[in-house]
Design an enzyme around this catalytic site. Structure first.
Site, short mmCIF file in Angstrom:
data_model
loop_
_atom_site.label_atom_id
_atom_site.label_comp_id
_atom_site.label_asym_id
_atom_site.label_seq_id
_atom_site.Cartn_x
_atom_site.Cartn_y
_atom_site.Cartn_z
N GLU A 161 0.60 20.64 -1.34
CA GLU A 161 0.37 19.48 -0.48
C GLU A 161 1.10 19.62 0.86
O GLU A 161 0.58 19.20 1.90
CB GLU A 161 0.79 18.19 -1.19
CG GLU A 161 0.05 17.92 -2.49
CD GLU A 161 -1.46 17.95 -2.33
OE1 GLU A 161 -1.97 17.60 -1.24
OE2 GLU A 161 -2.14 18.36 -3.28
N HIS A 164 -1.01 21.57 3.27
CA HIS A 164 -1.98 20.68 3.91
C HIS A 164 -1.33 19.89 5.04
O HIS A 164 -1.81 19.86 6.17
CB HIS A 164 -2.52 19.66 2.90
CG HIS A 164 -3.56 20.17 1.95
ND1 HIS A 164 -4.64 20.90 2.35
CD2 HIS A 164 -3.68 20.02 0.60
CE1 HIS A 164 -5.39 21.18 1.29
NE2 HIS A 164 -4.82 20.65 0.23
#
Length: 919
Positions: A161, A164
């Protein structure tokens, strides 16, 4: 030459372009390869559990080690702040927050408002290399160790994550297209790198019992619902952006291992670049070096901060220039609306005014009832005079806060001014050290150009309002300054804001829909600039409220307000207003409400503007429409952008995955803004509404991949099935709803606005109908996604990367008869292949649009058309994960020989037996 000059002008123009937006950015910074001041915030509605804090700390510590290894000894996490909700018990280990807040956190911990959903994800709605808004984990993800079986070790999930969020890369798996036909005419799993071994499996479920079976073919690929089950032991390293749960995962895909064929979002949005190439192009990479250590040089440190009750001081300009353009009257009306209807109960509020000096008009007092609110309203200023001394106002505001709270940490100042003050820089250091957020409101065209720097230094909102004869614009701006503590159940939500110049005896009729997620503390306000109009309000059941039901304060005779008792009826509220004044006058309407229930998330909309990371760096307007953490689809979203009393420009924002919109159906509505009108402040107003329709919620994008199972020594082990939701669970009958959100941005250059090319086509698709190839895409505009292009250039190749890297030299497709449609319309074009195609043939297509100035768009995404006829019977993947035609043929031949031998033996036996029996 014209195109080069256009690019140069655009870059010069945008060098001094400062975007000021409603949604704030991350404050994480890189310090000697270590990330500092990462902020994690726990939602106030999460029940207190110390293990959430402990497990979050362990997750990030493990992530630091994994990130260091996967980035080849380059990055790690150095310091983290965790914000504890004010609803949790006080603890001596908790410090007071400064300017940190839930709504600015990099990582948030909150429930989804739907059971059995724990997917970690990153809200990332801008393009490649652009930072995300936040990372989201559920409390159950952090507390439930069983979820490690389906998501993998939590530290790896965090790295997935973070990649990202920080570097703007995308997933290398695909839920929608888990398989594809490769250039070798074999069916492969969508993976990075290519060659991950495993088998396609379909979970055949009947009731609560599920059994895996072989996947069947459906046209050219496997049937819908077929998933790829990887081998638990791999001979190659998997990318963290493909399967963060796989072992070994020790790297990102780079230019040598990247699978450029895979139909995933990383290839589509980042132009077939590997994740590591994108990371290498980041500022972080350029500002770091490889460390000669086997582990991060220091462990991650944590500070626990606790949110407190809201403390806010209004610091308002009453200098002589506030006499102009109804500014003082509009300020009083907007501030009154803010104090009576918007500011949350339990907040501490004070009021300071300033001209050449500053005065305390109201000491800090806690809003506990309507009487306190009314007392504060009576202390609002009415008479302007003197010069402008902004720093004096800030000093006095901080003193008012400190006198009551003994600190200024965690407090807020709303600073409004219409004038210039060359002394603003003198208090920059003071505001940086204060731990106070400063929200700035620039009123009119002469407000100081350095005003917004105070917000930049403290993380506050940067807002502006043009002059008007009625206060609606200023009211919108004040209403945007809500609490950032994450408890949406306390916040005021703007349902409507509208103003018109109404002729004598003409009517201004307005419909304000109240949906089932709001309805408490519902207020309707009507304002005028000359004399009171005739008006009445009718609720959805036909009950009428006349002017006598509204309140008109003697100190502010140009505004009428009505509070609906209890919870407002769901449905359309009709407001009818007639101008009975002998002349034309301005009339405005505003409506606000609060959530109807504590445990039902309201529909909210948030406005945001930024520059796209593409050629010409265009400005993009975004609006995120959501209910809780669920994207709301199918809304009608319009943005109105206005410069300093200039001509307003209205854009329809779209969630169609084309033009400025990166992802289709993610609840983020986007559009390029190409109508810049020179220097000055621009105000942004976004209206989101739905009319009597079922609103469909959508699952989030950019999630950690879900482990459906694995294969070990030829045996398949399936994990718990991913939760599936029936359509009725993802469809919410909201009825009609309406939301208003606002923001601002500034242009500080006198250069003319650039001429823009058409935007890149991002949704080109190819399909085969009989022997015809049909291309389809969304039409770009002449100026990005506005207007209409002049013509298209379509190219084709049998090699994907050759087409991408050498578009101009690829084979052209005749399309002179293809006339571009208006931006946003669906385009379609049929192609008859000139040469005979064989089984396994793949043809790639790309397109560019050209405008009437001969400016050319970027190369589109690559679409492929494949002639592939799979075997009629299922052929399982071999140990390499590929369908092996030769192996299958050998198996079929051996099987046929065995069947023939068995048949011969049986026939011979039956013949002998029959002879003995005489028959």
């Amino acid at each position: 030459q014209r195109q080069v000059m256009g690019v140069t002008q655009s870059l010069i123009f945008l060098l001094s372009f400062q975007l000021l937006h409603l949604i704030k950015g991350s404050t994480v910074w890189l310090n000697e390869n270590g990330y500092e001041d990462l902020v994690v915030a726990i939602n106030p509605q999460v029940p207190e559990d110390a293990n959430i804090i402990l497990n979050t700390m362990n997750m990030i510590k493990n992530a630091s080690n994994s990130l260091f290894e996967m980035t080849k000894h380059r990055f790690f996490f150095k310091s983290v702040k965790i914000i504890i909700p004010k609803t949790w018990k006080k603890n001596t280990n908790y410090s007071r927050v400064k300017t940190e807040s839930y709504d600015q956190a990099d990582v948030i911990i909150a429930d989804y408002y739907m059971k059995h959903v724990d997917d970690p994800y990153t809200l990332l709605y801008e393009g490649c290399k652009m930072k995300g808004r936040y990372i989201h984990f559920t409390p159950n993800f952090l507390l439930n160790e069983n979820l490690t079986n389906v998501y993998g070790e939590k530290g790896r999930v965090f790295v997935h994550e973070w990649t990202h969020f920080r570097w703007g890369v995308f997933d290398e798996y695909s839920r929608d297209v888990p398989f594809y036909v490769s250039e070798k005419a074999t069916i492969e799993a969508t993976s990075c790198p290519a060659g991950v071994t495993g088998i396609p499996v379909f979970q055949d479920c009947r009731g609560d019992i599920c059994k895996p079976r072989s996947c069947r073919y459906d046209g050219q690929l496997y049937e819908k619902g077929c998933v790829f089950i990887p081998d638990i032991h791999q001979n190659i390293s998997c990318s963290i952006m493909y399967m963060q749960y796989a072992r070994p995962v020790v790297e990102f895909c780079d230019q040598h291992t990247h699978n450029s064929e895979a139909p995933n979002m990383q290839n589509k949005i980042c132009n077939h670049k590997s994740t590591w190439e994108v990371i290498m192009e980041s500022d972080d990479f350029h500002n770091s070096t490889v460390l000669n250590t086997s582990a991060p040089p220091s462990e991650t440190t944590f500070r626990l901060l606790q949110a407190q009750e809201r403390v806010i001081c209004l610091v308002l300009d009453i200098s002589g220039s506030m006499r102009m353009h109804n500014r003082m009257e509009n300020l009083r009306t907007a501030a009154e609306k803010y104090l009576l209807d918007v500011i949350e109960t339990g907040s501490w509020v004070g009021i300071v005014t300033f001209d050449s000096d500053a005065t305390e008009r109201a000491h800090l007092q806690q809003i506990t009832d309507d009487e306190i609110r009314q007392k504060l309203v009576q202390l609002l200023p009415t008479i302007p005079s003197g010069l402008t001394n902004i720093c004096a106002g800030i000093h006095k505001g901080l003193k008012v806060i400190a006198n009551k709270m003994n600190t200024t940490y965690g407090s807020e100042i709303v600073l409004l001014t219409d004038g210039e003050d060359p002394g603003i820089p003198a208090c920059f250091n003071l505001v940086k050290q204060s731990g106070t957020k400063i929200h700035t409101i620039a009123l009119g065209t002469e407000a100081d150009k350095k005003l917004e720097e105070l917000s930049e230094l403290t993380g506050g909102l940067k807002l502006s309002a043009p002059d008007r004869v009625v206060p609606s614009k200023l009211t919108e701006v004040f209403s945007a300054i809500t609490s950032g503590n994450g408890d949406i159940s306390e916040q005021s939500i703007q349902l409507e804001s509208k103003e018109l110049v109404v002729q004598h005896s003409a009517w201004m009729n307005t419909t304000v829909p109240v949906d089932k997620t709001v309805g408490n503390d519902t207020f309707f306000s009507i304002a005028w600039n000359l004399s009171q109009p005739f008006f009445f309000l009718r609720d959805p059941k036909g009950k009428e409220y006349g002017s006598s039901d509204f309140t008109i304060d003697n100190s502010n005779p140009y505004t009428a307000r009505l509070r609906i008792s209890g919870t407002a009826e769901v449905g359309d509220w009709q407001l009818y207003i007639k101008n009975v004044h002998p002349a034309t006058q301005g009339i405005s309407v505003t409506a606000t409400s609060r959530p109807a229930c504590y445990d039902v998330a309201p529909v909210i909309a948030a406005a945001h503007m930024n520059r796209a990371n593409t050629a010409f760096n265009p400005v993009v307007v975004y609006a995120e429409v959501s209910q809780g953490f669920w994207p709301v689809l199918g809304a009608t979203v319009t943005a109105t952008i206005e410069k300093d009393n200039g001509t307003a420009v209205t854009l329809e924002l779209l969630d169609n995955g084309a033009g400025a919109d990166v992802m289709k159906n993610d609840g983020v509505y986007s559009r390029y803004f190409t109508s810049l009108q020179g220097t000055g402040r621009y105000s942004l107003k976004v209206k989101s509404h739905g009319r009597n329709a079922t609103t469909r919620l959508s699952l989030k994008q950019n999630q950690a991949s879900y482990n459906s199972g694995y294969r070990e020594n030829g045996k398949i082990y399936m994990t718990a099935s991913r939760p599936e939701f029936a359509d009725e669970e993802l469809q919410v009958q909201l009825g009609s709803f309406s939301r208003i959100s606002t923001g601002s941005f500034v242009v500080n250059t006198g250069d003319p606005a650039p001429t823009y090319p058409p935007c890149k086509v991002t949704d080109l698709h190819a399909r085969i109908e009989n022997t015809t190839i049909v291309l389809s895409w969304t039409a770009p505009g002449g100026d990005f996604d506005n207007g209409k292009a002049d013509h298209y250039i379509i190219k084709t190749s049998e090699n994907l990367l050759d087409l991408w890297n050498n578009f101009d030299h690829a084979t052209s497709v005749k399309c002179s008869n293809l006339i571009p449609k208006e931006a946003g319309r669906e385009e379609s074009f049929e192609i008859q292949p000139e040469n005979k195609t064989e089984n396994g043939t793949k043809i790639y297509f790309a397109i560019r649009a050209v405008d009437d100035n001969n400016l050319i768009s970027e190369v589109s995404n690559i679409a492929q058309a494949t002639w592939f006829l799979p075997p009629k019977a299922f052929a399982p993947l071999n140990h390499q994960g590929n369908t092996d035609g030769a192996s299958t043929a050998v198996i079929v031949a051996v099987t046929a020989l065995c069947v023939a031998v068995v048949c011969t033996i049986v026939n011979s036996t039956l013949y002998v037996f029959s002879k003995k029996k005489g028959r």
